[in-house]
Write a protein that holds these residues in place. Sequence first.
Motif, PDB file in Angstrom:
ATOM      1  N   PHE A 168       0.833  -1.198   0.000  1.00 59.33           N
ATOM      2  CA  PHE A 168       0.000   0.000   0.000  1.00 59.33           C
ATOM      3  C   PHE A 168       0.870   1.253   0.000  1.00 59.33           C
ATOM      4  O   PHE A 168       0.584   2.209  -0.716  1.00 59.33           O
ATOM      5  CB  PHE A 168      -0.925  -0.039   1.220  1.00 59.33           C
ATOM      6  CG  PHE A 168      -2.150   0.813   1.093  1.00 59.33           C
ATOM      7  CD1 PHE A 168      -2.955   0.733  -0.028  1.00 59.33           C
ATOM      8  CD2 PHE A 168      -2.512   1.675   2.107  1.00 59.33           C
ATOM      9  CE1 PHE A 168      -4.091   1.513  -0.144  1.00 59.33           C
ATOM     10  CE2 PHE A 168      -3.640   2.456   2.005  1.00 59.33           C
ATOM     11  CZ  PHE A 168      -4.433   2.375   0.878  1.00 59.33           C
ATOM     12  N   SER A 169       1.945   1.237   0.788  1.00 62.04           N
ATOM     13  CA  SER A 169       2.864   2.382   0.819  1.00 62.04           C
ATOM     14  C   SER A 169       3.539   2.582  -0.527  1.00 62.04           C
ATOM     15  O   SER A 169       3.787   3.711  -0.943  1.00 62.04           O
ATOM     16  CB  SER A 169       3.934   2.174   1.890  1.00 62.04           C
ATOM     17  OG  SER A 169       3.359   2.190   3.157  1.00 62.04           O
TER      18      SER A 169
ATOM     19  N   CYS B 128       0.507   3.742  -3.030  1.00 61.18           N
ATOM     20  CA  CYS B 128      -0.202   4.969  -2.646  1.00 61.18           C
ATOM     21  C   CYS B 128       0.596   5.772  -1.620  1.00 61.18           C
ATOM     22  O   CYS B 128       0.089   6.055  -0.521  1.00 61.18           O
ATOM     23  CB  CYS B 128      -1.564   4.632  -2.061  1.00 61.18           C
ATOM     24  SG  CYS B 128      -2.637   3.708  -3.138  1.00 61.18           S
TER      25      CYS B 128
ATOM     26  N   LEU C 234      -1.094   8.741   0.017  1.00 54.62           N
ATOM     27  CA  LEU C 234      -2.111   8.472   1.023  1.00 54.62           C
ATOM     28  C   LEU C 234      -1.489   8.004   2.343  1.00 54.62           C
ATOM     29  O   LEU C 234      -1.893   8.427   3.424  1.00 54.62           O
ATOM     30  CB  LEU C 234      -3.084   7.407   0.507  1.00 54.62           C
ATOM     31  CG  LEU C 234      -4.261   7.045   1.391  1.00 54.62           C
ATOM     32  CD1 LEU C 234      -5.135   8.265   1.633  1.00 54.62           C
ATOM     33  CD2 LEU C 234      -5.073   5.943   0.747  1.00 54.62           C
ATOM     34  N   MET C 235      -0.484   7.151   2.239  1.00 57.44           N
ATOM     35  CA  MET C 235       0.135   6.581   3.439  1.00 57.44           C
ATOM     36  C   MET C 235       1.043   7.584   4.158  1.00 57.44           C
ATOM     37  O   MET C 235       1.155   7.539   5.381  1.00 57.44           O
ATOM     38  CB  MET C 235       0.931   5.323   3.084  1.00 57.44           C
ATOM     39  CG  MET C 235       0.065   4.150   2.655  1.00 57.44           C
ATOM     40  SD  MET C 235      -1.073   3.620   3.944  1.00 57.44           S
ATOM     41  CE  MET C 235       0.067   2.884   5.076  1.00 57.44           C
TER      42      MET C 235
ATOM     43  N   ILE D  45      -0.777   9.672   6.793  1.00 58.66           N
ATOM     44  CA  ILE D  45      -1.210   8.821   7.912  1.00 58.66           C
ATOM     45  C   ILE D  45      -0.016   8.498   8.806  1.00 58.66           C
ATOM     46  O   ILE D  45      -0.110   8.560  10.034  1.00 58.66           O
ATOM     47  CB  ILE D  45      -1.892   7.531   7.396  1.00 58.66           C
ATOM     48  CG1 ILE D  45      -3.184   7.879   6.646  1.00 58.66           C
ATOM     49  CG2 ILE D  45      -2.184   6.578   8.546  1.00 58.66           C
ATOM     50  CD1 ILE D  45      -3.836   6.707   5.949  1.00 58.66           C
ATOM     51  N   GLU D  46       1.116   8.158   8.196  1.00 58.35           N
ATOM     52  CA  GLU D  46       2.323   7.865   8.974  1.00 58.35           C
ATOM     53  C   GLU D  46       2.800   9.110   9.730  1.00 58.35           C
ATOM     54  O   GLU D  46       3.259   9.007  10.869  1.00 58.35           O
ATOM     55  CB  GLU D  46       3.420   7.324   8.064  1.00 58.35           C
ATOM     56  CG  GLU D  46       3.121   5.924   7.550  1.00 58.35           C
ATOM     57  CD  GLU D  46       4.037   5.479   6.428  1.00 58.35           C
ATOM     58  OE1 GLU D  46       4.792   6.309   5.882  1.00 58.35           O
ATOM     59  OE2 GLU D  46       3.987   4.283   6.083  1.00 58.35           O
TER      60      GLU D  46
ATOM     61  N   LEU E 148      -7.430   5.218  12.310  1.00 58.42           N
ATOM     62  CA  LEU E 148      -7.100   5.448  10.906  1.00 58.42           C
ATOM     63  C   LEU E 148      -5.848   4.662  10.515  1.00 58.42           C
ATOM     64  O   LEU E 148      -5.821   3.984   9.484  1.00 58.42           O
ATOM     65  CB  LEU E 148      -6.880   6.941  10.660  1.00 58.42           C
ATOM     66  CG  LEU E 148      -6.394   7.352   9.272  1.00 58.42           C
ATOM     67  CD1 LEU E 148      -7.463   7.064   8.226  1.00 58.42           C
ATOM     68  CD2 LEU E 148      -6.017   8.822   9.265  1.00 58.42           C
ATOM     69  N   ALA E 149      -4.817   4.741  11.358  1.00 62.92           N
ATOM     70  CA  ALA E 149      -3.562   4.045  11.068  1.00 62.92           C
ATOM     71  C   ALA E 149      -3.766   2.538  11.059  1.00 62.92           C
ATOM     72  O   ALA E 149      -3.225   1.823  10.199  1.00 62.92           O
ATOM     73  CB  ALA E 149      -2.504   4.435  12.089  1.00 62.92           C
TER      74      ALA E 149
ATOM     75  N   ALA F 128      -5.248   1.355   7.955  1.00 64.38           N
ATOM     76  CA  ALA F 128      -4.293   1.401   6.851  1.00 64.38           C
ATOM     77  C   ALA F 128      -3.204   0.341   6.992  1.00 64.38           C
ATOM     78  O   ALA F 128      -2.343   0.222   6.123  1.00 64.38           O
ATOM     79  CB  ALA F 128      -3.656   2.788   6.773  1.00 64.38           C
TER      80      ALA F 128
END
Length: 141
Positions: free
Chosen positions: A3-4, A7, A10-11, A14-15, A36-37, A40
């Motif tokens: 995912f990282s 995207c 997006l990540m 969040i990180e 949220l994290a 993900a």
Amino acid sequence: QVFSHHCPFLMGPIECLTDVVTPDTDIQVTLSIFELASAAGIPCEIDPALVTVLANSKTEGSSPEEDYKVACLLLVFVAVSLPLLASDPASGYNTELDGYNNNIHCLAKAIVQVSAALFTVHNKNIETHLKEFLLVRVLGT
């Protein structure tokens, strides 16, 4: 990781949000960020799903002080039970399994996760309670 890789736009935010969380951050904000994290796939210090379940499982008619005392007694019970568990023959390392027959290697993570969730529900300092747990464990030997 996938995912990282696919995207990062997006990540990345969040990180960054999870890096901003400190012990002084409001608990509701912390839980929102961790939820949220967690969704993900980012590991969190406090499991928001476990906090929600524990918060919703309060016994009807019991006071918050009683629930807090029960949480503290649970940690004392675990601390006192550790020597018995360690002396259990199933607690030996099995080379065929490359692990322990009774999964005792998962116990430390379970203690930390459940303690963090319990004391988050009661809005108490997690680090202080885990230090008390270690003190009970050391004095109990």
